[in-house]
Write an enzyme that holds these catalytic residues in place. Structure first.
Site, PDB file in Angstrom:
ATOM      1  N   ASP A  28      -1.238   7.860  -6.930  1.00  0.00           N
ATOM      2  CA  ASP A  28       0.084   7.294  -6.647  1.00  0.00           C
ATOM      3  C   ASP A  28       1.160   7.941  -7.513  1.00  0.00           C
ATOM      4  O   ASP A  28       2.195   8.398  -7.011  1.00  0.00           O
ATOM      5  CB  ASP A  28       0.092   5.781  -6.911  1.00  0.00           C
ATOM      6  N   GLY A  61       0.812  -1.221   0.000  1.00  0.00           N
ATOM      7  CA  GLY A  61       0.000   0.000   0.000  1.00  0.00           C
ATOM      8  C   GLY A  61       0.838   1.259   0.000  1.00  0.00           C
ATOM      9  O   GLY A  61       0.355   2.338   0.308  1.00  0.00           O
TER      10      GLY A  61
HETATM   11  O1  PMV Z   1      -2.671   0.197  -2.579  1.00  0.00           O
HETATM   12  P1  PMV Z   1      -2.087   1.395  -3.228  1.00  0.00           P
HETATM   13  O2  PMV Z   1      -0.987   2.031  -2.486  1.00  0.00           O
HETATM   14  O3  PMV Z   1      -1.754   1.186  -4.656  1.00  0.00           O
HETATM   15  O4  PMV Z   1      -3.243   2.534  -3.208  1.00  0.00           O
HETATM   16  C1  PMV Z   1      -4.443   2.346  -3.895  1.00  0.00           C
HETATM   17  C2  PMV Z   1      -5.315   3.544  -3.696  1.00  0.00           C
HETATM   18  C3  PMV Z   1      -6.717   3.353  -4.252  1.00  0.00           C
HETATM   19  O5  PMV Z   1      -7.449   4.543  -3.937  1.00  0.00           O
HETATM   20  C4  PMV Z   1      -7.412   2.170  -3.589  1.00  0.00           C
HETATM   21  C5  PMV Z   1      -6.726   3.147  -5.751  1.00  0.00           C
HETATM   22  C6  PMV Z   1      -6.395   4.375  -6.557  1.00  0.00           C
HETATM   23  O6  PMV Z   1      -6.140   4.218  -7.752  1.00  0.00           O
HETATM   24  O7  PMV Z   1      -6.415   5.503  -6.046  1.00  0.00           O
END
Ligand code: PMV
Length: 307
Positions: A146, A99
């Site tokens: 991200d 995450g």
């Molecule tokens: O799990 P990560 O760090 O890739 O974060 C995903 C964040 C979400 O909101 C669930 C998906 C997105 O594209 O923003």
């Protein structure tokens, strides 16, 4: 030529951000992905060595959906090149599936290393856009948060499709990031949420609205240096993430342990279904909260400061 990009955590607003609500993310500069490139003999083409994954690939023979090959292909095409002669080595200290944006950071490091190798100075938005294309492979329907936060490397208030907005931090905010050790697939969790939203859009849109409202309020709390209020908003955001079905007992245990040890607020961060929990602490309580997180199952605890 050597380049890097940081990890990230989402402070508030994950999942809802995919549906157009605001979210807040911050870079985590202590853990980084790096890429370095050295020349290879003429005609050798590009070899990519991923040290942590113990794999190497030759661009000329790579599968077209391999994320490392895709980022190289897209970057070279963007630079007006088909191939280049070099050996690109990628390493990352960011937990994979934790995450923390490891995929986006690796892609950003690769884009920067390739561009730097040919003497191109790409604007940040172009790097971010290239990384976003690769994120589509990882995520399916990424919001773009991200790539934005790891490329710009500063706190962002992000709304999908809108120009980047940053904000001030009224006072430094110490944050712990606990890795549950359970790998999470962003693509799978985001896909599951989409199916639930399609089955019951009224309920899920209302939950996303409530998450978005907390992100707006959190930006004010951060700007005003109101850590107590930010902590409460994080707690509420975690409860809403539970309601949309992306938490799990192992993550809830970490959140409860952090709060019992004195954290001002705690929540899962990122897609959920594994990955990380973040806890907002005060200067004096970090060690106790870290110990509680480890006792509750965290395999790694990072300390960072939002500033
Ligand atoms: O799990 P990560 O760090 O890739 O974060 C995903 C964040 C979400 O909101 C669930 C998906 C997105 O594209 O923003």
């Amino acid at each position: 030529m050597r380049a890097s990009a940081p990890g990230k955590v989402i402070l508030l607003g994950e999942h809802a951000v995919v549906y157009g609500r605001p979210a807040i993310a911050v870079p985590v500069s202590q853990v980084r992905a790096s890429a370095s490139i050295v020349p290879a003999p003429p005609g050798a083409g590009l070899t990519i060595v991923a040290l942590d994954l113990e794999r190497s690939l030759h661009l000329g023979e790579a599968a077209l959906d391999d994320p490392l090959a895709v980022v190289a292909f897209q970057t070279l095409a963007h630079l007006g090149l088909q191939d280049l002669d070099g050996v690109l080595t990628v390493t990352s200290a960011i937990p994979i599936g934790g995450g923390m944006g490891s995929g986006a950071a690796v892609s950003a490091a690769v884009v920067r290393a390739l561009a730097g190798f040919v003497g191109a100075d790409l604007p940040l938005q172009e790097v971010s856009d290239l990384v976003y294309e690769v994120e589509k492979l990882h995520h399916g329907t990424p919001s773009g948060i991200d790539n934005t936060v790891v490329v710009y490397e500063r706190p962002v208030y992000f709304v999908r499709g809108q120009p980047l907005a940053t904000f001030g931090v009224g006072r430094p905010l110490p944050l712990l990031i606990a890795d549950s050790g359970i790998p999470s697939s962003t693509r799978a969790v985001v896909g599951a949420v989409r199916r639930r939203w399609e089955a019951d859009p009224l309920r899920y849109d209302a939950l996303f609205d409530r998450i978005g409202e907390r992100a707006v309020a959190a930006r004010d709390a951060i700007e005003g240096g109101d850590a107590g209020n930010l902590g409460r908003l994080m707690d509420q955001n975690h409860q809403l993430l539970q309601e949309i079905g992306v938490s799990m007992p192992a993550l809830d245990r970490l959140v409860e342990a952090a709060l019992a040890a004195g954290a001002l607020g705690a929540k899962l961060s990122g897609a959920g279904g594994g990955g990380s929990v973040i806890a907002l602490v005060e200067a004096g309580t970090g060690a106790a909260v870290e110990a509680a997180l480890r006792a509750a199952g965290a395999v790694q605890v990072l300390h960072t400061v939002v500033a």
